[in-house]
Structures are given as C-alpha cells and as structure tokens.
Design an enzyme around this catalytic site. Structure first.
Site, PDB file in Angstrom:
ATOM      1  CB  CYS A 217      36.363  40.186  42.754  1.00 19.35           C
ATOM      2  SG  CYS A 217      36.565  41.718  43.687  1.00 19.35           S
TER       3      CYS A 217
ATOM      4  CB  CYS B  27      41.581  46.547  37.668  1.00 24.78           C
ATOM      5  SG  CYS B  27      40.244  47.543  36.996  1.00 24.78           S
TER       6      CYS B  27
END
Length: 123
Positions: free
Chosen positions: A86, A67
């Site tokens: 992440c 993304c």
C-alpha cells in the site's frame, strides 16, 4: 455492496488457491528482503495476512489489503491505494497488517521467509 459467499479452494474452505498463495508468499519474501523489513514474530499473523492478500487476488484480481474494511472492495482495487504494498508502506514503511515490519517495531521477528503454519478459517 456485494458480499461474496465463502468458497472452498484447492487448499480448503475460505482459503486462496495454491497459485495465488504461492505468488503472494514469493512476493512478500522478495519485498521484505528488498525493503529490509521482517515478518511478524507470530507466524500465524504473517500466514493470515498473506492468505487474505491471496484470497483478494483470487476474488478481486488484486492483492487488496485484507486488514481494512471497505464499502466497495472493487472500487478500492481500482483506486490502488490499499493494494499491497500500500501507499503508506511504499512511502513510509508503515504496514498496519504487521506483514512488513521495521526493526524498531515491538512485533518484529527475524524472518524474511515464510514459516507456513496452519491457520483455519471458519464461516
């Protein structure tokens, strides 16, 4: 910056291999349950994000967040900051991809298991 040409896997054009898709699906389901997060109410978003993670796993060897824009994807893989999950997700439960959502997120669904729906990717 190197740009890869669209490829066709055993699952169709511009899609990850079945092996990588299933690995990322299992990871996402397990991680959601372990962290008390849920998938997006729109299953197409969840499917698209898992597809992107799996495609990066095939192409780059790691599930780099699909993304974000990267000047150099391989350098980002080696840095590991944006490899799923992440750092923002691990530290603060912040997933801008809408894959792992907390109950207070307006887009949160009720599922921690993937409802596989068709998402087609053109060139």
């Amino acid at each position: 910056m190197t740009q890869t040409a669209p490829t066709e896997s055993d699952r169709g054009k511009n899609k990850a291999s079945t092996k990588s898709f299933e690995a990322m699906r299992k990871f996402a389901e397990t991680y959601a349950k372990r962290t008390g997060t849920y998938f997006c109410v729109d299953p197409k978003i969840t499917n698209a994000v898992i597809e992107g993670l799996a495609k990066h796993k095939d192409d780059l060897g790691a599930p780099l967040c699909p993304c974000r824009y990267y000047e150099d994807k391989q350098a980002e893989v080696e840095n590991t900051y944006w490899n799923c999950p992440c750092v923002p997700m691990r530290e603060r439960k912040e997933c801008h991809c809408l894959l792992f959502l907390t109950e207070d997120n307006p887009f949160v669904g009720t599922q921690q298991e993937l409802e596989v729906v068709a998402v087609d990717y053109d060139e």
